[in-house]
Design a protein around this motif. Sequence first.
Motif, short mmCIF file in Angstrom:
data_model
loop_
_atom_site.label_atom_id
_atom_site.label_comp_id
_atom_site.label_asym_id
_atom_site.label_seq_id
_atom_site.Cartn_x
_atom_site.Cartn_y
_atom_site.Cartn_z
N LEU A 65 62.22 23.43 77.27
CA LEU A 65 63.63 23.10 76.98
C LEU A 65 64.22 22.23 78.08
O LEU A 65 65.02 21.33 77.82
CB LEU A 65 64.45 24.38 76.81
N LYS A 66 63.84 22.50 79.31
CA LYS A 66 64.40 21.78 80.45
C LYS A 66 63.83 20.37 80.58
O LYS A 66 64.56 19.42 80.86
CB LYS A 66 64.15 22.57 81.73
N TYR A 67 62.54 20.22 80.38
CA TYR A 67 61.88 18.95 80.71
C TYR A 67 61.47 18.09 79.51
O TYR A 67 60.93 17.01 79.70
CB TYR A 67 60.65 19.21 81.58
N THR A 68 61.66 18.58 78.29
CA THR A 68 61.29 17.78 77.12
C THR A 68 62.45 17.73 76.13
O THR A 68 63.42 18.47 76.28
CB THR A 68 60.06 18.36 76.37
N ASP A 69 62.31 16.87 75.16
CA ASP A 69 63.29 16.81 74.07
C ASP A 69 62.74 17.45 72.81
O ASP A 69 63.24 17.21 71.71
CB ASP A 69 63.67 15.34 73.79
N ASP A 70 61.71 18.26 72.94
CA ASP A 70 61.10 18.91 71.79
C ASP A 70 62.11 19.82 71.11
O ASP A 70 62.84 20.56 71.78
CB ASP A 70 59.89 19.76 72.21
N PRO A 71 62.17 19.78 69.78
CA PRO A 71 63.10 20.67 69.07
C PRO A 71 62.66 22.12 69.18
O PRO A 71 61.47 22.42 69.36
CB PRO A 71 63.04 20.18 67.62
N ILE A 72 63.61 23.02 69.04
CA ILE A 72 63.33 24.45 69.12
C ILE A 72 62.26 24.86 68.11
O ILE A 72 61.40 25.68 68.42
CB ILE A 72 64.62 25.27 68.94
N SER A 73 62.29 24.24 66.92
CA SER A 73 61.30 24.60 65.90
C SER A 73 59.87 24.32 66.36
O SER A 73 58.95 25.07 66.05
CB SER A 73 61.59 23.86 64.60
N GLU A 74 59.67 23.25 67.11
CA GLU A 74 58.33 22.97 67.64
C GLU A 74 57.97 23.93 68.76
O GLU A 74 56.83 24.36 68.89
CB GLU A 74 58.25 21.53 68.14
N ILE A 75 58.95 24.24 69.59
CA ILE A 75 58.69 25.12 70.74
C ILE A 75 58.28 26.51 70.26
O ILE A 75 57.28 27.05 70.72
CB ILE A 75 59.91 25.16 71.68
N TYR A 76 59.04 27.09 69.34
CA TYR A 76 58.67 28.45 68.91
C TYR A 76 57.36 28.46 68.13
O TYR A 76 56.60 29.41 68.20
CB TYR A 76 59.81 29.16 68.17
N THR A 77 57.07 27.38 67.41
CA THR A 77 55.80 27.30 66.69
C THR A 77 54.65 27.17 67.67
O THR A 77 53.63 27.87 67.56
CB THR A 77 55.81 26.11 65.72
N TRP A 78 54.80 26.31 68.67
CA TRP A 78 53.76 26.09 69.67
C TRP A 78 53.47 27.36 70.45
O TRP A 78 52.32 27.64 70.80
CB TRP A 78 54.18 24.95 70.60
N LEU A 79 54.52 28.16 70.70
CA LEU A 79 54.35 29.39 71.47
C LEU A 79 53.97 30.60 70.59
O LEU A 79 53.90 31.72 71.06
CB LEU A 79 55.63 29.70 72.25
N ILE A 80 53.72 30.33 69.31
CA ILE A 80 53.22 31.32 68.37
C ILE A 80 54.20 32.50 68.18
O ILE A 80 53.82 33.66 68.23
CB ILE A 80 51.80 31.82 68.73
N PHE A 81 55.47 32.17 67.99
CA PHE A 81 56.43 33.18 67.56
C PHE A 81 56.39 33.21 66.04
O PHE A 81 56.12 32.19 65.39
CB PHE A 81 57.85 32.84 68.05
N ARG A 82 56.70 34.35 65.46
CA ARG A 82 56.65 34.53 64.01
C ARG A 82 57.60 33.56 63.31
O ARG A 82 57.25 32.94 62.32
CB ARG A 82 57.00 35.98 63.68
N ASP A 83 58.82 33.43 63.83
CA ASP A 83 59.81 32.53 63.25
C ASP A 83 60.89 32.26 64.30
O ASP A 83 60.85 32.80 65.40
CB ASP A 83 60.42 33.11 61.97
N GLN A 84 61.85 31.42 63.93
CA GLN A 84 62.89 31.05 64.89
C GLN A 84 63.76 32.25 65.26
O GLN A 84 64.19 32.37 66.40
CB GLN A 84 63.76 29.93 64.32
N SER A 85 63.98 33.14 64.33
CA SER A 85 64.80 34.32 64.59
C SER A 85 64.18 35.19 65.69
O SER A 85 64.87 35.64 66.61
CB SER A 85 64.96 35.13 63.30
N GLN A 86 62.87 35.41 65.61
CA GLN A 86 62.19 36.19 66.64
C GLN A 86 62.27 35.48 67.99
O GLN A 86 62.52 36.09 69.02
CB GLN A 86 60.73 36.45 66.27
N PHE A 87 62.05 34.17 67.98
CA PHE A 87 62.12 33.38 69.22
C PHE A 87 63.50 33.50 69.86
O PHE A 87 63.62 33.75 71.06
CB PHE A 87 61.78 31.92 68.95
N LEU A 88 64.56 33.34 69.05
CA LEU A 88 65.93 33.42 69.58
C LEU A 88 66.20 34.80 70.17
O LEU A 88 66.78 34.92 71.26
CB LEU A 88 66.95 33.10 68.49
N LYS A 89 65.78 35.84 69.46
CA LYS A 89 65.99 37.21 69.93
C LYS A 89 65.29 37.46 71.26
O LYS A 89 65.88 37.99 72.21
CB LYS A 89 65.50 38.19 68.87
N VAL A 90 64.02 37.09 71.35
CA VAL A 90 63.24 37.32 72.57
C VAL A 90 63.79 36.46 73.72
O VAL A 90 63.96 36.95 74.84
CB VAL A 90 61.74 37.03 72.33
#
Length: 111
Positions: A65-90
């Motif tokens: 988030l700090k060093y790239t312009d990658d969207p949140i959807s790519e970040i949570y997918t790349w980090l193998i979160f189940r979905d965006q909701s789980q990523f936001l919660k964690v």
Amino acid sequence: MTFSSYARAFRCHSRTVIRGHVVKACRSVRGALSELLVLALYKEVSLSSTEYVLREKVTVAKKLLKYTDDPISEIYTWLIFRDQSQFLKVFKQYTGMTPKQFKSREAMTAL
């Protein structure tokens, strides 16, 4: 058997494994993460393996988030979160803010 001795057995330096590379190390041993290894990890860092991996995923997410312009959807997918909701919660659980709030705060401090 300690976590360090497992790290040596898999030709990893224990500091490398403990400092942000647990997911990579786990993948490299392809399922060799036994109950003893999980217990040794818990003993060394006082976290469950799940807590440790989540904490490390959030650390990586913060860097992305700090060093790239990658969207949140790519970040949570790349980090193998189940979905965006789980990523936001964690993410909020470990940082006290949403990824969007974190990115905005980092942008403000960069100015």
